[in-house]
Motif scaffolding. Structure first.
Motif, short mmCIF file in Angstrom:
data_model
loop_
_atom_site.label_atom_id
_atom_site.label_comp_id
_atom_site.label_asym_id
_atom_site.label_seq_id
_atom_site.Cartn_x
_atom_site.Cartn_y
_atom_site.Cartn_z
N GLY A 25 0.80 -1.22 0.00
CA GLY A 25 0.00 0.00 0.00
C GLY A 25 0.83 1.27 0.00
N GLU A 26 2.08 1.17 0.51
CA GLU A 26 2.95 2.36 0.53
C GLU A 26 3.31 2.83 -0.86
OE1 GLU A 26 5.84 -1.03 0.22
OE2 GLU A 26 4.03 -0.70 1.39
N LEU A 27 3.09 2.00 -1.88
CA LEU A 27 3.37 2.41 -3.26
C LEU A 27 2.28 3.32 -3.84
CD1 LEU A 27 4.75 -0.87 -4.88
CD2 LEU A 27 6.02 1.15 -4.15
N LEU A 28 1.09 3.28 -3.28
CA LEU A 28 -0.02 4.08 -3.83
C LEU A 28 0.29 5.57 -3.95
CD1 LEU A 28 -3.14 2.27 -2.40
CD2 LEU A 28 -2.49 2.52 -4.80
N PRO A 29 0.89 6.20 -2.95
CA PRO A 29 1.20 7.63 -3.11
C PRO A 29 2.26 7.90 -4.19
CG PRO A 29 1.27 6.99 -0.79
CD PRO A 29 1.16 5.74 -1.59
N ARG A 30 2.97 6.86 -4.62
CA ARG A 30 4.02 7.04 -5.62
C ARG A 30 3.49 6.84 -7.05
NH1 ARG A 30 9.18 3.92 -4.13
NH2 ARG A 30 10.06 5.47 -5.52
N VAL A 31 2.21 6.43 -7.17
CA VAL A 31 1.61 6.30 -8.50
C VAL A 31 1.55 7.67 -9.13
CG1 VAL A 31 -0.52 5.74 -9.76
CG2 VAL A 31 0.29 4.22 -7.93
N ARG A 32 1.96 7.74 -10.38
CA ARG A 32 1.94 9.01 -11.11
C ARG A 32 0.95 8.91 -12.25
NH1 ARG A 32 8.08 10.63 -12.08
NH2 ARG A 32 7.10 12.49 -12.93
N ILE A 107 -5.04 -2.95 -22.77
CA ILE A 107 -3.67 -2.89 -23.27
C ILE A 107 -3.14 -1.47 -23.05
CG2 ILE A 107 -2.26 -2.93 -25.36
CD1 ILE A 107 -4.03 -5.24 -26.35
N GLY A 108 -1.93 -1.37 -22.57
CA GLY A 108 -1.33 -0.08 -22.27
C GLY A 108 -1.46 0.29 -20.81
N GLY A 109 -2.30 -0.43 -20.09
CA GLY A 109 -2.49 -0.16 -18.66
C GLY A 109 -2.32 -1.40 -17.80
N VAL A 110 -1.92 -2.51 -18.40
CA VAL A 110 -1.80 -3.78 -17.67
C VAL A 110 -0.64 -3.71 -16.68
CG1 VAL A 110 -1.38 -6.27 -17.86
CG2 VAL A 110 -2.77 -5.10 -19.60
N PRO A 111 -0.94 -3.85 -15.38
CA PRO A 111 0.13 -3.86 -14.38
C PRO A 111 0.79 -5.25 -14.31
CG PRO A 111 -1.99 -4.06 -13.30
CD PRO A 111 -2.26 -3.92 -14.76
N PRO A 112 1.90 -5.37 -13.61
CA PRO A 112 2.60 -6.66 -13.53
C PRO A 112 1.93 -7.68 -12.61
CG PRO A 112 3.78 -4.97 -12.31
CD PRO A 112 2.66 -4.28 -12.99
N PHE A 113 0.98 -7.24 -11.79
CA PHE A 113 0.24 -8.14 -10.90
C PHE A 113 -1.09 -7.48 -10.56
CE2 PHE A 113 3.81 -6.09 -8.64
CZ PHE A 113 3.12 -5.18 -7.86
N ALA A 135 6.14 0.64 -13.95
CA ALA A 135 5.15 -0.24 -14.58
C ALA A 135 3.78 0.42 -14.55
CB ALA A 135 5.11 -1.58 -13.84
N ALA A 136 2.90 -0.04 -15.42
CA ALA A 136 1.53 0.49 -15.46
C ALA A 136 0.81 0.19 -14.14
CB ALA A 136 0.76 -0.12 -16.63
N ALA A 137 -0.03 1.11 -13.73
CA ALA A 137 -0.78 0.97 -12.48
C ALA A 137 -2.27 0.72 -12.74
CB ALA A 137 -0.58 2.20 -11.60
N GLY A 138 -2.57 0.10 -13.87
CA GLY A 138 -3.94 -0.32 -14.12
C GLY A 138 -4.70 0.43 -15.20
N ASP A 139 -4.16 1.55 -15.66
CA ASP A 139 -4.78 2.22 -16.81
C ASP A 139 -3.67 2.91 -17.61
OD1 ASP A 139 -4.60 5.15 -16.39
OD2 ASP A 139 -5.99 4.85 -14.74
N PRO A 140 -3.97 3.30 -18.84
CA PRO A 140 -2.93 3.87 -19.71
C PRO A 140 -2.38 5.23 -19.30
CG PRO A 140 -4.73 2.97 -21.01
CD PRO A 140 -5.20 3.01 -19.59
N HIS A 141 -2.87 5.78 -18.21
CA HIS A 141 -2.42 7.09 -17.75
C HIS A 141 -1.59 7.03 -16.48
CE1 HIS A 141 -4.82 9.51 -20.60
NE2 HIS A 141 -5.64 8.49 -20.53
N THR A 142 -1.38 5.84 -15.91
CA THR A 142 -0.70 5.75 -14.63
C THR A 142 0.48 4.77 -14.65
OG1 THR A 142 -2.22 4.03 -13.86
CG2 THR A 142 -2.78 6.31 -13.31
N VAL A 143 1.51 5.13 -13.89
CA VAL A 143 2.68 4.26 -13.71
C VAL A 143 3.10 4.35 -12.24
CG1 VAL A 143 3.54 4.41 -16.09
CG2 VAL A 143 4.29 6.09 -14.40
N PHE A 144 3.86 3.35 -11.81
CA PHE A 144 4.37 3.36 -10.44
C PHE A 144 5.79 2.79 -10.44
CE2 PHE A 144 3.00 -0.94 -10.88
CZ PHE A 144 3.75 -1.70 -9.97
N PRO A 145 6.63 3.24 -9.48
CA PRO A 145 8.00 2.73 -9.39
C PRO A 145 8.08 1.56 -8.42
CG PRO A 145 7.77 4.61 -7.94
CD PRO A 145 6.42 4.39 -8.61
N ILE A 146 8.96 0.61 -8.74
CA ILE A 146 9.18 -0.53 -7.86
C ILE A 146 10.55 -1.13 -8.19
CG2 ILE A 146 7.99 -2.14 -9.43
CD1 ILE A 146 6.96 -3.62 -6.89
#
Length: 165
Positions: A25-32, A107-113, A135-146
């Motif tokens: 959950g700590e990754l959520l604020p890092r979603v861009r 397609i374009g928003g598929v996250p790794p899990f 990586a994508a965070a579930g839609d084509p407009h969002t990414v997150f670092p990991i």
């Protein structure tokens, strides 16, 4: 390209739920979130990282069974290597409807899990060349670092060499 930091502009709800379930959950604020789509690795790299720091989540069909391949954004997947890795007769790129049905994402928003169904996951070793991947965070407009090791572990991926040479 500019990011939007307004509340509610983060990850897709299904992906946000998956992050919580995985203890991430700590990754959520890092979603861009970006006003322009980041459907391709090149578009996603506009966040200010190298193209190879993008993690593409690609769905293929191995003898008709969906499989997820995680690949760095600067490389292409070698379908013959995937076929050999899986011991499959034939590997093809999955159609858009199969991607959505399997993962729950477009397609374009598929996250790794955090997918709708459980699939076999292969991660190319090239991802480990970076400290952080996006990586994508579930839609084509969002990414997150990991970190790539965390990404591979949480995706339940087998580490393989399936990049085109």
């Amino acid at each position: 390209m500019t990011t939007t930091d307004s509340p509610g502009s983060g990850a897709h709800p299904r992906f946000a739920e998956a992050l919580h379930e995985l203890g991430l959950g700590e990754l959520l604020p890092r979603v861009r979130r970006f006003p322009d789509a980041t459907r391709t690795a090149a578009e996603a790299a506009a966040i200010g990282c190298e193209l190879s720091e993008i993690c593409k989540s690609l769905i293929f069909a191995a003898d008709g069974v969906p499989v997820l391949v995680l690949m760095d954004g600067a490389s292409r997947v070698d379908l013959e290597r995937v076929r050999e890795e899986l011991g499959a007769g034939k590997v093809t790129r999955a159609k858009a409807d199969v991607v959505r049905e399997t993962t729950g994402y477009v397609i374009g928003g598929v996250p790794p899990f955090g997918h709708r169904t459980r699939t076999r996951v292969l991660a190319d070793r090239s991802l480990l060349e970076h400290d952080v991947v996006w990586a994508a965070a579930g839609d084509p407009h969002t990414v997150f670092p990991i970190g790539p090791k965390d990404l591979i572990a949480h995706a339940g991926a087998a580490l393989v060499d399936v990049r085109e040479q």
